[in-house]
Motif scaffolding. Structure first.
Motif, PDB file in Angstrom:
ATOM      1  N   ASP A  14       0.816  -1.172  -0.093  1.00  0.00           N
ATOM      2  CA  ASP A  14      -0.099  -0.106   0.194  1.00  0.00           C
ATOM      3  C   ASP A  14       0.983   1.324  -0.008  1.00  0.00           C
ATOM      4  O   ASP A  14       0.713   2.119  -0.769  1.00  0.00           O
ATOM      5  N   SER A  15       1.808   1.413   1.163  1.00  0.00           N
ATOM      6  CA  SER A  15       2.602   2.659   1.064  1.00  0.00           C
ATOM      7  C   SER A  15       3.523   2.733   0.041  1.00  0.00           C
ATOM      8  O   SER A  15       3.843   3.729  -0.549  1.00  0.00           O
ATOM      9  N   TYR A  16       3.904   1.313  -0.941  1.00  0.00           N
ATOM     10  CA  TYR A  16       4.722   1.721  -2.100  1.00  0.00           C
ATOM     11  C   TYR A  16       3.898   1.951  -3.286  1.00  0.00           C
ATOM     12  O   TYR A  16       4.367   2.910  -3.859  1.00  0.00           O
ATOM     13  N   THR A  17       2.724   1.938  -3.353  1.00  0.00           N
ATOM     14  CA  THR A  17       1.792   2.528  -4.226  1.00  0.00           C
ATOM     15  C   THR A  17       1.514   3.912  -4.144  1.00  0.00           C
ATOM     16  O   THR A  17       1.838   4.759  -4.913  1.00  0.00           O
ATOM     17  N   VAL A  18       1.320   4.223  -2.653  1.00  0.00           N
ATOM     18  CA  VAL A  18       1.125   5.625  -2.500  1.00  0.00           C
ATOM     19  C   VAL A  18       2.487   6.627  -2.523  1.00  0.00           C
ATOM     20  O   VAL A  18       2.396   7.657  -3.176  1.00  0.00           O
ATOM     21  N   LEU A  19       3.608   5.834  -2.494  1.00  0.00           N
ATOM     22  CA  LEU A  19       4.756   6.641  -2.529  1.00  0.00           C
ATOM     23  C   LEU A  19       5.052   6.940  -4.006  1.00  0.00           C
ATOM     24  O   LEU A  19       5.343   8.057  -4.460  1.00  0.00           O
ATOM     25  N   ASN A  20       4.533   5.930  -4.890  1.00  0.00           N
ATOM     26  CA  ASN A  20       4.748   6.105  -6.501  1.00  0.00           C
ATOM     27  C   ASN A  20       3.972   7.009  -6.961  1.00  0.00           C
ATOM     28  O   ASN A  20       4.261   7.847  -7.895  1.00  0.00           O
ATOM     29  N   ARG A  21       2.760   6.984  -6.514  1.00  0.00           N
ATOM     30  CA  ARG A  21       1.614   7.751  -6.852  1.00  0.00           C
ATOM     31  C   ARG A  21       1.864   9.484  -6.454  1.00  0.00           C
ATOM     32  O   ARG A  21       1.730   9.946  -7.406  1.00  0.00           O
ATOM     33  N   ALA A  22       2.454   9.575  -5.495  1.00  0.00           N
ATOM     34  CA  ALA A  22       2.973  10.907  -5.096  1.00  0.00           C
ATOM     35  C   ALA A  22       3.884  11.477  -6.113  1.00  0.00           C
ATOM     36  O   ALA A  22       3.976  12.580  -6.525  1.00  0.00           O
ATOM     37  N   ILE A  23       5.166  10.607  -6.243  1.00  0.00           N
ATOM     38  CA  ILE A  23       5.987  11.056  -7.058  1.00  0.00           C
ATOM     39  C   ILE A  23       5.276  11.291  -8.681  1.00  0.00           C
ATOM     40  O   ILE A  23       5.771  12.186  -9.027  1.00  0.00           O
ATOM     41  N   GLN A  24       4.627  10.316  -9.145  1.00  0.00           N
ATOM     42  CA  GLN A  24       3.913  10.452 -10.281  1.00  0.00           C
ATOM     43  C   GLN A  24       2.852  11.841 -10.489  1.00  0.00           C
ATOM     44  O   GLN A  24       2.916  12.257 -11.760  1.00  0.00           O
TER      45      GLN A  24
END
Length: 219
Positions: A14-24
């Motif tokens: 979940d946090s991996y997806t959140v991290l990458n979404r924020a970057i994108q």
């Protein structure tokens, strides 16, 4: 200049997806990982590897001293990790008392100190029944407090608060993310156990997205 944000980053899906979404989405991400004495410390190593690969300034903070106050959870105490489907009856023992309030408070303080405007964390709808500190009402009230706790207001963002792990994984797959770079299992052994509730929920998410989980499992 990009807007700075802090991401509470455990190393899990979940946090991996959140991290990458924020970057994108164009934010300047500052991932923050906590060692609170969890059994599955392997997720911290996974988080560090991802941040190094992405070239991010990654803080890993040791708060294990608070463990003496937070007893009674199978994630931090000498209690068997429950196996079987991710449901309230058998997963309640994985609740760490007041965990997210503590982690969010620390993350908000970090955000203020570096001039970040937001703190992201990966609560989702599948957690609502089991974890009180992942429910919408908790996030809303913590967000309200976060606006007034310092001279600089910090907003708490949970982008998947009303979505399931299945939907989170679908979003990540659409972003082209490699979930072999995450760790979910509550048992921090060499391979994921495949039996604990966290593994069961993860495997179900992959199955319902019609794709293969890249992690190796004991079973």
């Amino acid at each position: 200049m990009k807007e700075k944000v802090v991401i509470i980053y455990s190393g899990g899906m979940d946090s991996y997806t959140v991290l990458n979404r924020a970057i994108q989405e164009g934010f300047e991400a500052y991932p923050l990982t906590f060692n609170y004495g969890q059994r599955h410390k392997k997720e911290i190593d996974v988080a560090s590897a991802v941040c190094q690969e992405l070239g991010l300034e990654h803080k890993v903070v040791d708060i294990t001293a608070i463990n003496q106050l937070l007893q009674g959870s199978s994630l931090t105490s000498d209690i068997d990790i429950p196996e079987g489907h991710y449901a309230q009856e058998n997963m309640k023992s994985t609740v760490v008392p007041n965990r997210n309030m503590i982690l969010l408070s620390l993350a908000i303080g970090y955000a203020v100190s570096i001039g970040a405007t937001k703190v992201f964390y990966g609560a989702h709808s599948g957690d609502h029944a089991i974890y009180p500190d992942c429910r919408p009402e908790f996030v809303e009230k913590m967000n309200a407090v976060s606006q007034i706790a310092n001279y600089d207001a910090v907003e708490i963002i949970s982008p998947y608060l009303h979505q399931s792990k299945i939907e989170i994984l679908r979003d990540g797959l659409e972003m082209g993310l490699d979930y072999g770079k995450t760790w979910t299992c509550y048992n921090g052994r060499e391979k994921a156990c495949g039996r604990c509730g966290a593994c069961q929920e993860r495997l179900e998410a992959f199955e319902l997205n019609h794709c293969q989980d890249p992690l190796e499992y004991e079973d």
